[in-house]
Design an enzyme around this catalytic site. Structure first.
Site, short mmCIF file in Angstrom:
data_model
loop_
_atom_site.label_atom_id
_atom_site.label_comp_id
_atom_site.label_asym_id
_atom_site.label_seq_id
_atom_site.Cartn_x
_atom_site.Cartn_y
_atom_site.Cartn_z
N THR A 27 0.87 -1.18 0.00
CA THR A 27 0.00 0.00 0.00
C THR A 27 0.91 1.23 0.00
OG1 THR A 27 -0.03 0.13 2.41
CG2 THR A 27 -1.75 -1.19 1.39
N VAL A 86 7.55 -2.53 7.27
CA VAL A 86 7.52 -1.07 7.35
C VAL A 86 8.13 -0.49 6.07
CG1 VAL A 86 8.24 0.96 8.64
CG2 VAL A 86 7.67 -1.14 9.86
N LYS A 87 7.31 0.32 5.40
CA LYS A 87 7.74 0.88 4.11
C LYS A 87 8.30 2.28 4.37
CE LYS A 87 5.74 0.94 -0.53
NZ LYS A 87 4.45 1.01 -1.25
N VAL A 88 9.54 2.47 3.97
CA VAL A 88 10.28 3.69 4.30
C VAL A 88 10.79 4.32 3.01
CG1 VAL A 88 12.28 4.57 5.58
CG2 VAL A 88 11.05 2.57 6.44
#
Ligand code: E4P
Length: 219
Positions: A27, A86-88
């Site tokens: 997402t 966790v998208k960083v």
């Protein structure tokens, strides 16, 4: 190759999961906004709902852009469910945060990768996934698939375990090209995934088989 679906739409995630080939979900804030998901409580509830549908690998993107805030937000996201990745974003504080998350055993997806050098830095920091956006490169007349090929070469040269998650996929041919180039994962809209099913010779061949069977059985 793993298949992720690139959406925050629960019906589409369920449909892909029902197909039996889904390995995860990506997402981003734009995809969440498209589904009308706003406010911390709703966003959190939505991530939990996605985790309830799929087996693993739910990328949840931080909004923060400074190290301390990325850590705070990322740790809260990771605590929601062990399936969360966790998208960083690929920024200086993002790379530092990826290094920190890796040391804590939190899985990360470094997003907005547009060059081999960015992918190399993310791999050095220990990212679980890097997300090169090939469609957005194609959109500006730059070869997105070449980026996948370059990152594959670099990661193989040094044995980096970071997985190449080909993102910003526009259609079925992108998926096949990524598979040929050795991408570890693709994330694509449902339409691109289901388009892989289609071939006119399959349709006409099946129609003939069924008609012949009916004729032979005297039906
Ligand atoms: C990846 O994780 C992103 O969500 C996505 O693939 C971006 O794709 P787009 O270029 O179609 O917005």
């Amino acid at each position: 190759m793993k298949f992720f679906i690139d959406t925050a739409n629960l019906d589409q995630i369920k449909e892909a999961q029902d197909l039996g080939v889904l390995d995860g979900v990506t997402t981003n804030p734009s995809l969440m906004a498209k589904e009308g998901i706003t406010g911390d409580a709703n966003v959190t509830a939505h991530y939990k709902a996605i985790c309830d549908i799929v087996d693993d690998n739910v990328s949840a993107e931080v909004i923060a852009t400074t190290f301390d805030e990325i850590i705070k937000e990322g740790e809260a996201l990771a605590a929601l469910n062990p399936k969360i990745v966790v998208k960083v974003p690929m920024i200086k504080d993002g790379v530092k945060a990826i290094k920190y998350f890796t040391s804590k055993g939190i899985k990360t997806n470094c997003t907005l990768i547009f060059s081999p050098g960015q992918a190399l830095l993310a791999a050095k920091a220990g990212a679980t996934y890097v997300s090169p956006f090939l469609g957005r490169l194609d959109d500006i007349s730059t070869d997105g698939l070449q980026l996948i090929e370059d990152i594959r070469l670099i990661f193989d040269n040094y044995g980096y375990p970071t997985q190449i998650l080909a993102a910003s996929i526009r259609g079925p041919l992108h998926i096949v090209a990524c598979a040929k180039l050795g991408a570890d994962v693709i994330t694509a809209p449902l339409s691109a995934i289901t388009a892989l099913l289609k071939h006119p010779l399959t349709d006409s061949g099946l129609a003939t088989f069924l008609a012949d069977h009916k004729k032979a059985a005297g039906l």
